[in-house]
Design a protein around this motif. Structure first.
Motif, PDB file in Angstrom:
ATOM      1  N   ILE A  11       0.824  -1.216   0.000  1.00  8.27           N
ATOM      2  CA  ILE A  11       0.000   0.000   0.000  1.00  8.27           C
ATOM      3  C   ILE A  11       0.859   1.268   0.000  1.00  8.27           C
ATOM      4  N   GLY A  12       2.177   1.108   0.125  1.00  7.31           N
ATOM      5  CA  GLY A  12       3.079   2.263   0.162  1.00  7.31           C
ATOM      6  C   GLY A  12       2.828   3.277  -0.947  1.00  7.31           C
ATOM      7  N   THR A  13       2.696   2.778  -2.181  1.00  7.52           N
ATOM      8  CA  THR A  13       2.518   3.703  -3.307  1.00  7.52           C
ATOM      9  C   THR A  13       1.200   4.475  -3.193  1.00  7.52           C
ATOM     10  N   GLU A  14       0.155   3.780  -2.749  1.00  5.96           N
ATOM     11  CA  GLU A  14      -1.171   4.431  -2.688  1.00  5.96           C
ATOM     12  C   GLU A  14      -1.221   5.523  -1.610  1.00  5.96           C
ATOM     13  N   PHE A  65       8.547   8.349   3.441  1.00  8.02           N
ATOM     14  CA  PHE A  65       8.686   6.922   3.177  1.00  8.02           C
ATOM     15  C   PHE A  65       7.334   6.241   3.323  1.00  8.02           C
ATOM     16  N   GLY A  66       7.049   5.275   2.446  1.00  7.15           N
ATOM     17  CA  GLY A  66       5.779   4.549   2.551  1.00  7.15           C
ATOM     18  C   GLY A  66       5.937   3.330   3.445  1.00  7.15           C
ATOM     19  N   ALA A  67       6.211   2.196   2.830  1.00  7.05           N
ATOM     20  CA  ALA A  67       6.400   0.955   3.583  1.00  7.05           C
ATOM     21  C   ALA A  67       7.115  -0.028   2.670  1.00  7.05           C
ATOM     22  N   VAL A  68       7.808  -0.988   3.274  1.00  5.40           N
ATOM     23  CA  VAL A  68       8.454  -2.017   2.457  1.00  5.40           C
ATOM     24  C   VAL A  68       8.101  -3.401   2.974  1.00  5.40           C
ATOM     25  N   GLY A  69       8.194  -4.367   2.082  1.00  4.71           N
ATOM     26  CA  GLY A  69       8.038  -5.761   2.495  1.00  4.71           C
ATOM     27  C   GLY A  69       6.885  -6.461   1.814  1.00  4.71           C
ATOM     28  N   ASP A  70       7.085  -7.732   1.591  1.00  3.04           N
ATOM     29  CA  ASP A  70       6.068  -8.606   1.026  1.00  3.04           C
ATOM     30  C   ASP A  70       6.533 -10.025   1.303  1.00  3.04           C
ATOM     31  N   TRP A  71       5.565 -10.890   1.651  1.00  2.00           N
ATOM     32  CA  TRP A  71       5.940 -12.282   1.965  1.00  2.00           C
ATOM     33  C   TRP A  71       6.707 -12.928   0.834  1.00  2.00           C
ATOM     34  N   LYS A  72       6.447 -12.475  -0.392  1.00  4.96           N
ATOM     35  CA  LYS A  72       7.071 -13.178  -1.519  1.00  4.96           C
ATOM     36  C   LYS A  72       8.590 -13.015  -1.528  1.00  4.96           C
ATOM     37  N   HIS A 279       2.481   1.849  10.399  1.00  6.17           N
ATOM     38  CA  HIS A 279       2.063   0.527   9.914  1.00  6.17           C
ATOM     39  C   HIS A 279       2.961   0.054   8.771  1.00  6.17           C
ATOM     40  N   GLY A 280       2.743  -1.163   8.349  1.00  7.07           N
ATOM     41  CA  GLY A 280       3.576  -1.749   7.303  1.00  7.07           C
ATOM     42  C   GLY A 280       2.944  -1.686   5.920  1.00  7.07           C
ATOM     43  N   SER A 281       3.420  -2.556   5.027  1.00 13.21           N
ATOM     44  CA  SER A 281       3.049  -2.478   3.612  1.00 13.21           C
ATOM     45  C   SER A 281       1.723  -3.173   3.304  1.00 13.21           C
ATOM     46  N   ALA A 282       1.173  -3.909   4.271  1.00 10.53           N
ATOM     47  CA  ALA A 282      -0.144  -4.559   4.125  1.00 10.53           C
ATOM     48  C   ALA A 282      -0.402  -5.144   2.740  1.00 10.53           C
ATOM     49  N   PRO A 283       0.434  -6.092   2.294  1.00  9.13           N
ATOM     50  CA  PRO A 283       0.269  -6.636   0.942  1.00  9.13           C
ATOM     51  C   PRO A 283      -1.124  -7.221   0.689  1.00  9.13           C
ATOM     52  N   ASP A 284      -1.799  -7.653   1.769  1.00  5.39           N
ATOM     53  CA  ASP A 284      -3.131  -8.252   1.586  1.00  5.39           C
ATOM     54  C   ASP A 284      -4.168  -7.274   1.051  1.00  5.39           C
ATOM     55  N   ILE A 285      -3.985  -5.983   1.287  1.00 11.86           N
ATOM     56  CA  ILE A 285      -4.974  -5.022   0.764  1.00 11.86           C
ATOM     57  C   ILE A 285      -4.371  -4.090  -0.292  1.00 11.86           C
ATOM     58  N   ALA A 286      -3.139  -4.376  -0.701  1.00  6.98           N
ATOM     59  CA  ALA A 286      -2.487  -3.496  -1.676  1.00  6.98           C
ATOM     60  C   ALA A 286      -3.253  -3.468  -2.998  1.00  6.98           C
ATOM     61  N   GLY A 287      -3.313  -2.290  -3.597  1.00 10.05           N
ATOM     62  CA  GLY A 287      -3.924  -2.148  -4.917  1.00 10.05           C
ATOM     63  C   GLY A 287      -5.432  -2.076  -4.894  1.00 10.05           C
TER      64      GLY A 287
END
Ligand code: IPM
Ligand code: MG
Length: 364
Positions: A11-14, A65-72, A279-287
């Motif tokens: 979600i960093g970019t958003e 700064f937004g956030a970094v990280g993803d399980w992948k 908070h972090g990058s929350a990949p589950d709700i990104a985009g």
């Protein structure tokens, strides 16, 4: 004023896009330049903190700064993981003082998992030392044990260490911050077990002599974790090491029920800083366009206050955030019955609208 904009992953970019939008309506001479960081940078150039990104950050007056990280990326070698970008920025820029406020907004008292009376009006500040401790201590690694319970076995080890100047400088930051608040510092340690934190405590006591107007008390980290959920309002400023601060700041953030609302600042000795949501990058709700941009927008306000000497512009952003909450606008993370659910972009637009309306009022 040069701002390095590093949106990062998930979600960093958003959320960073919304904060940039807000900064742009303030009529300030801001020069913003973006660069990839974290997983995004790894994809683009094979490293989470490319030389060009680090240079942009070094040349800027402040970093958003937004956030970094993803399980992948969990399987990558450690130096290539997205987290290394934020750790590298902290280290290379000497960002040793991390401010993590935990504020419970009046309208969001019921979003907390604690009873409303425990958190209503909560306003505490966690100051986390950010460039030392077991995070950065050498030596570290893997080896064959020569002693211990299983000599000859494979083992891993890290080193917890703090030097006197490292403790002194974060102590000064904490006492000075407390002076502007309720004049109380709680130093969190594990002096009952760890040499590093007995030293931490001793140095805290020494430095406190220079701040007779500020009350200092000490708490073991396990007790602090308990007191934070038992009676969080008893704290004012909490100062602690890198590792304990990492853990306690997440706990404190959650007390407010709205980690999506909490900004943070990481400062060097000249108050140059990196500003990011707690908070972090929350990949589950990104985009999906549903992330809460307010923590990042409030981080931009902190940036104006701490690094760019624009307290009035910061106050305008903070007032605009209060105003959108008062209007009943909520992203999904803080939504409750009777309020209006909005997406990331709508929330950013509402903050922009609140700022431009007050500007018109002031001008007319
Ligand atoms: C934080 C994060 C980082 C930390 C990670 C992403 C390296 O948890 O900023 O609290 O452990 O410091
Ligand atoms: Mg953390």
């Amino acid at each position: 004023m040069k701002i390095a904009v590093l949106p990062g992953d998930g979600i960093g970019t958003e959320i960073v896009a919304e904060a940039v939008k807000v900064l742009k309506v303030l009529d300030l001479p801001l020069e913003m330049e973006s660069a990839p960081v974290g997983g995004a940078a790894y994809e683009a150039s094979g490293h989470p903190l490319p030389e060009a990104t680090l240079q942009l950050a070094k040349d800027a007056d402040a970093i958003l700064f937004g956030a970094v990280g993803d399980w992948k990326y969990d399987k990558l070698d450690r130096p290539l993981r997205p987290e290394q970008a934020i750790l590298g920025l902290r280290k290379h820029l000497g960002l040793f003082a991390n401010f993590r406020p935990a504020i419970c907004y009046e309208q969001l008292t019921h979003a907390s998992s604690l009873k409303p009376e425990l958190v209503a009006g909560l306003d505490i500040l966690i100051i986390r030392e950010l460039t030392g401790d077991i995070y950065f201590g050498q030596p570290r690694g893997r080896r064959t044990a020569v002693d211990g319970h299983f000599p000859g076995a494979e083992e891993a080890f890290d080193t917890m260490r703090y030097s006197r100047p490292e403790i002194e400088r974060i102590a000064h930051v904490a006492f000075q911050a407390a002076r502007k608040r309720n004049k109380k510092v709680t130093s969190v340690d594990k002096a009952n077990v760890l040499e590093t934190f007995q030293f931490w405590k001793d140095v805290m006591i020494e430095v406190s002599a220079q701040y007779p107007d500020v009350e200092l008390d000490h708490m073991y980290v396990d007790n602090a974790a308990m007191q934070l959920v038992k009676a969080p309002k008893k704290f004012d400023v909490v100062v602690t090491g890198n590792m304990f601060g990492d853990i306690l700041s997440d706990e404190a953030a959650m007390l407010t029920g709205s980690i999506g609302m909490l900004p943070s600042a990481s400062l060097d000795k000249n108050n140059k800083g990196l500003y990011e949501p707690s908070h972090g990058s929350a990949p589950d709700i990104a985009g999906k366009g549903i992330a809460n941009p307010l923590a990042t927008i409030l981080s931009a306000a902190m940036m104006l206050k701490f690094s760019l000497n624009q307290p009035q512009a910061a106050a305008r952003i903070e007032a605009a955030v209060q105003s959108v909450l008062a209007q009943g606008l909520r992203t999904a993370d803080i939504w409750s019955e009777g309020t209006t659910k909005v997406g990331t972009r709508e929330m950013g637009d509402a903050v922009v609208a609140a700022i431009t309306t007050t500007t018109k009022t002031i001008k007319s």
